[in-house]
Design a protein around this motif. Structure first.
Motif, short mmCIF file in Angstrom:
data_model
loop_
_atom_site.label_atom_id
_atom_site.label_comp_id
_atom_site.label_asym_id
_atom_site.label_seq_id
_atom_site.Cartn_x
_atom_site.Cartn_y
_atom_site.Cartn_z
N UNK A 1 75.47 45.35 -53.55
CA UNK A 1 74.66 46.45 -54.05
C UNK A 1 73.76 46.93 -52.91
N UNK A 2 73.73 48.23 -52.67
CA UNK A 2 72.92 48.75 -51.58
C UNK A 2 72.54 50.20 -51.85
N UNK A 3 71.54 50.67 -51.12
CA UNK A 3 71.13 52.07 -51.25
C UNK A 3 72.25 53.00 -50.77
N UNK A 4 72.86 52.63 -49.66
CA UNK A 4 74.01 53.38 -49.14
C UNK A 4 75.06 52.40 -48.62
N UNK A 5 76.33 52.71 -48.86
CA UNK A 5 77.43 51.87 -48.40
C UNK A 5 78.47 52.74 -47.71
N UNK A 6 78.88 52.32 -46.51
CA UNK A 6 79.90 53.03 -45.75
C UNK A 6 81.10 52.10 -45.55
N UNK A 7 82.28 52.62 -45.82
CA UNK A 7 83.51 51.83 -45.68
C UNK A 7 84.39 52.44 -44.60
N UNK A 8 84.56 51.70 -43.50
CA UNK A 8 85.41 52.15 -42.40
C UNK A 8 86.78 51.49 -42.59
N UNK A 9 87.67 52.21 -43.25
CA UNK A 9 88.94 51.64 -43.72
C UNK A 9 89.82 51.17 -42.56
N UNK A 10 89.83 51.92 -41.47
CA UNK A 10 90.69 51.58 -40.35
C UNK A 10 90.36 50.20 -39.78
N UNK A 11 89.07 49.92 -39.66
CA UNK A 11 88.63 48.64 -39.09
C UNK A 11 88.30 47.61 -40.15
N UNK A 12 88.44 48.00 -41.44
CA UNK A 12 88.11 47.10 -42.55
C UNK A 12 86.69 46.53 -42.41
N UNK A 13 85.76 47.46 -42.21
CA UNK A 13 84.36 47.09 -42.06
C UNK A 13 83.52 47.86 -43.08
#
Length: 222
Positions: free
Chosen positions: A12-24
């Motif tokens: 749970x976070x205020x903002x979440x970013x998902x970098x699919x290519x690097x799985x981060x």
């Protein structure tokens, strides 16, 4: 909110970013992570490297286990697979009211085995029935598990903290805390009065601060 079923992780976070290519996954702002209902992490700006199963943050963080023990750190790296953690400038608060400070920390959150440098343990002030006392054990390094804690170059005293040296202290080459027997053992120890060596003990022990009454060495009283 993100739930990783494979890792049994809830974020749970205020903002979440998902970098699919690097799985981060990267969070921004206050973040709370639940790991397998065993650990809770509260921090900011956490990075989750899915391929490596690693959580990390360079912000002030709090990690709480299911027993209520809390690890506070300046920064940390947590490996999900083996539940190991490396952290800097750590404060450990156990569920018995004792607090430990370590400059460097490496341990396993599941087995409760850890290593650290520049250890300072402040025991609960109430354990000797005198809240004006400051029972504490300091040392150069520590190795600890659920049964024993071994501290090198250890110093123990109950004297109230002040700017000068304590009225008495026990300084030893090695200090071993037997958690089951509730005994603190010393190797090559000196009883010092105002930093002056008075009595030498090749081997010496006394009850740990959680024991209120036990026969043996009496705590010096000035």
């Amino acid at each position: 909110f993100i739930e990783d079923l494979e890792k049994n992780l809830k974020i749970k976070a205020q903002e979440i970013y998902y970098f699919k290519k690097d799985e981060i996954i990267v969070t921004n702002g206050f973040t709370e992570i639940n790991i397998d209902n065993k650990f809770t992490i509260k921090s900011e700006d956490i990075t989750f490297e899915k391929n490596f199963g690693r959580l990390s943050s360079n912000q002030k963080s709090f990690i709480t286990d299911e027993a209520g023990n809390i690890l506070e750190s300046e920064s940390f790296k947590f490996q999900l697979k083996d539940e190991t953690i490396k952290a800097k400038n750590v404060v450990l608060r156990d569920n018995e009211g004792n607090t430990s400070f370590l400059e460097n920390f490496m341990g396993n959150m599941n087995s409760k085995v850890f290593y650290g440098k520049d250890i300072k343990i402040n025991f609960d002030k109430k354990i000797f029935g005198n809240k004006n006392n400051d029972p504490r054990l300091y040392g150069n390094s520590i190795q600890s598990d659920q049964n024993y804690s071994k501290i090198s170059k250890g110093v123990f005293t109950t004297c109230k903290k002040n700017d000068s040296c304590p009225p008495w202290k026990i300084q030893a080459e090695e200090v071993v805390h037997d958690k089951k027997k509730k005994i603190i053992n010393y190797k090559n120890a000196w009883l010092q009065i105002y930093d002056k060596p008075v009595i030498y003990f090749p081997k010496f022990f006394h009850p740990d601060p959680t024991v209120k009454r036990q026969s043996g060495f009496l705590i010096p009283n000035i």
